[in-house]
Motif scaffolding. Structure first.
Motif, PDB file in Angstrom:
ATOM      1  N   GLN A 140     102.883 -14.888 -46.092  1.00 35.24           N
ATOM      2  CA  GLN A 140     102.526 -13.585 -46.629  1.00 35.24           C
ATOM      3  C   GLN A 140     101.131 -13.660 -47.204  1.00 35.24           C
ATOM      4  O   GLN A 140     100.671 -14.729 -47.600  1.00 35.24           O
ATOM      5  N   TYR A 141     100.468 -12.515 -47.253  1.00 34.13           N
ATOM      6  CA  TYR A 141      99.144 -12.464 -47.876  1.00 34.13           C
ATOM      7  C   TYR A 141      98.983 -11.156 -48.624  1.00 34.13           C
ATOM      8  O   TYR A 141      99.690 -10.174 -48.372  1.00 34.13           O
ATOM      9  N   LYS A 142      98.027 -11.158 -49.554  1.00 28.57           N
ATOM     10  CA  LYS A 142      97.722  -9.971 -50.337  1.00 28.57           C
ATOM     11  C   LYS A 142      96.235  -9.993 -50.668  1.00 28.57           C
ATOM     12  O   LYS A 142      95.761 -10.893 -51.357  1.00 28.57           O
ATOM     13  N   LEU A 143      95.512  -9.002 -50.147  1.00 31.66           N
ATOM     14  CA  LEU A 143      94.095  -8.833 -50.454  1.00 31.66           C
ATOM     15  C   LEU A 143      93.972  -7.738 -51.506  1.00 31.66           C
ATOM     16  O   LEU A 143      94.544  -6.650 -51.335  1.00 31.66           O
ATOM     17  N   GLU A 144      93.247  -8.012 -52.587  1.00 24.76           N
ATOM     18  CA  GLU A 144      93.057  -7.017 -53.636  1.00 24.76           C
ATOM     19  C   GLU A 144      91.566  -6.791 -53.846  1.00 24.76           C
ATOM     20  O   GLU A 144      90.795  -7.746 -53.946  1.00 24.76           O
ATOM     21  N   TYR A 145      91.186  -5.528 -53.898  1.00 28.81           N
ATOM     22  CA  TYR A 145      89.807  -5.127 -54.138  1.00 28.81           C
ATOM     23  C   TYR A 145      89.773  -4.311 -55.424  1.00 28.81           C
ATOM     24  O   TYR A 145      90.486  -3.315 -55.536  1.00 28.81           O
ATOM     25  N   SER A 146      88.957  -4.715 -56.358  1.00 27.29           N
ATOM     26  CA  SER A 146      88.766  -3.970 -57.599  1.00 27.29           C
ATOM     27  C   SER A 146      87.324  -3.475 -57.609  1.00 27.29           C
ATOM     28  O   SER A 146      86.387  -4.278 -57.584  1.00 27.29           O
ATOM     29  N   LEU A 147      87.159  -2.153 -57.629  1.00 20.79           N
ATOM     30  CA  LEU A 147      85.846  -1.531 -57.539  1.00 20.79           C
ATOM     31  C   LEU A 147      85.620  -0.683 -58.784  1.00 20.79           C
ATOM     32  O   LEU A 147      86.481   0.127 -59.142  1.00 20.79           O
ATOM     33  N   TYR A 148      84.479  -0.855 -59.442  1.00 28.36           N
ATOM     34  CA  TYR A 148      84.171  -0.063 -60.629  1.00 28.36           C
ATOM     35  C   TYR A 148      82.751   0.448 -60.505  1.00 28.36           C
ATOM     36  O   TYR A 148      81.815  -0.333 -60.296  1.00 28.36           O
ATOM     37  N   GLY A 149      82.593   1.761 -60.596  1.00 26.07           N
ATOM     38  CA  GLY A 149      81.267   2.353 -60.492  1.00 26.07           C
ATOM     39  C   GLY A 149      81.385   3.838 -60.208  1.00 26.07           C
ATOM     40  O   GLY A 149      82.479   4.400 -60.143  1.00 26.07           O
ATOM     41  N   PRO A 150      80.255   4.506 -60.025  1.00 22.58           N
ATOM     42  CA  PRO A 150      80.283   5.952 -59.805  1.00 22.58           C
ATOM     43  C   PRO A 150      80.773   6.321 -58.403  1.00 22.58           C
ATOM     44  O   PRO A 150      80.579   5.576 -57.451  1.00 22.58           O
ATOM     45  N   ILE A 151      81.410   7.487 -58.335  1.00 27.95           N
ATOM     46  CA  ILE A 151      81.769   8.082 -57.051  1.00 27.95           C
ATOM     47  C   ILE A 151      80.501   8.784 -56.559  1.00 27.95           C
ATOM     48  O   ILE A 151      79.911   9.580 -57.279  1.00 27.95           O
ATOM     49  N   THR A 152      80.071   8.456 -55.366  1.00 32.41           N
ATOM     50  CA  THR A 152      78.828   9.043 -54.850  1.00 32.41           C
ATOM     51  C   THR A 152      79.066  10.191 -53.893  1.00 32.41           C
ATOM     52  O   THR A 152      78.128  10.872 -53.493  1.00 32.41           O
ATOM     53  N   GLY A 153      80.330  10.412 -53.513  1.00 35.34           N
ATOM     54  CA  GLY A 153      80.614  11.541 -52.636  1.00 35.34           C
ATOM     55  C   GLY A 153      82.092  11.727 -52.387  1.00 35.34           C
ATOM     56  O   GLY A 153      82.849  10.770 -52.345  1.00 35.34           O
ATOM     57  N   ILE A 154      82.498  12.974 -52.268  1.00 36.02           N
ATOM     58  CA  ILE A 154      83.847  13.345 -51.839  1.00 36.02           C
ATOM     59  C   ILE A 154      83.634  14.364 -50.728  1.00 36.02           C
ATOM     60  O   ILE A 154      83.273  15.508 -50.982  1.00 36.02           O
ATOM     61  N   GLU A 155      83.782  13.914 -49.504  1.00 33.18           N
ATOM     62  CA  GLU A 155      83.437  14.744 -48.347  1.00 33.18           C
ATOM     63  C   GLU A 155      84.679  15.087 -47.545  1.00 33.18           C
ATOM     64  O   GLU A 155      85.371  14.202 -47.049  1.00 33.18           O
TER      65      GLU A 155
END
Length: 163
Positions: free
Chosen positions: A93-108
């Motif tokens: 089994q595997y688990k990839l985790e991404y933690s991202l912190y910063g401004p949202i630059t677009g909602i399209e």
């Protein structure tokens, strides 16, 4: 070495859980910023930093909840966590985790088409980014603190810089 089979892609966008709505996730690219090494007989380049770390998340479903939750982060920073889980061809089994912190630059919002679910692409830039693979840190970069772990290697410590 075995192959990986993705079974689930989920995210949490500042408290809005997304489980079956994620169509596509593009994590930040770790790309060095290069400068010409002028004055040398043989032309070369040196690394002078990292390019900005952009990411994108394409989601389907109730776009009003997403837009209403994330619109405020155009002017401030949002916490976005994306998790990929699956199995390997050798039954691991595997688990990839991404933690991202910063401004949202677009909602399209994507084009509106009959017979298809509403889709939007959320874009952002990381002030901090951490990627772990089954508990092992792959990347950990923080603009504010200067932490720079790339490919599991602490590049600041390796360069003699103490934080």
């Amino acid at each position: 070495m075995s192959n990986r089979i993705r079974l689930r892609l989920s995210a949490n966008l500042d408290g809005v859980p997304l489980v079956n709505e994620i169509d596509e996730f593009t994590p930040p690219k770790i790309k060095p910023k290069m400068a010409d090494n002028a004055g040398a007989f043989v032309a070369s380049e040196v690394t002078v930093g990292l390019e900005k770390m952009d990411w994108q998340l394409k989601v389907k479903g109730e776009l009003d909840k997403i837009s209403n939750s994330l619109g405020q982060y155009i002017l401030s920073n949002a916490q976005v966590n994306v998790t990929e889980q699956g199995k390997t061809t050798d039954d691991g089994q595997y688990k990839l985790e991404y933690s991202l912190y910063g401004p949202i630059t677009g909602i399209e919002q994507e084009a509106v088409k009959m017979g298809e679910q509403p889709t939007c692409t959320i874009s952002g830039t990381c002030q901090s980014f951490k990627q772990t693979d089954t508990g092992t840190v792959v990347h950990e970069i923080n603009v504010s603190t200067g932490k720079l772990v790339v490919g599991g290697k602490d590049l600041m410590s390796a360069s003699g810089v103490e934080l």
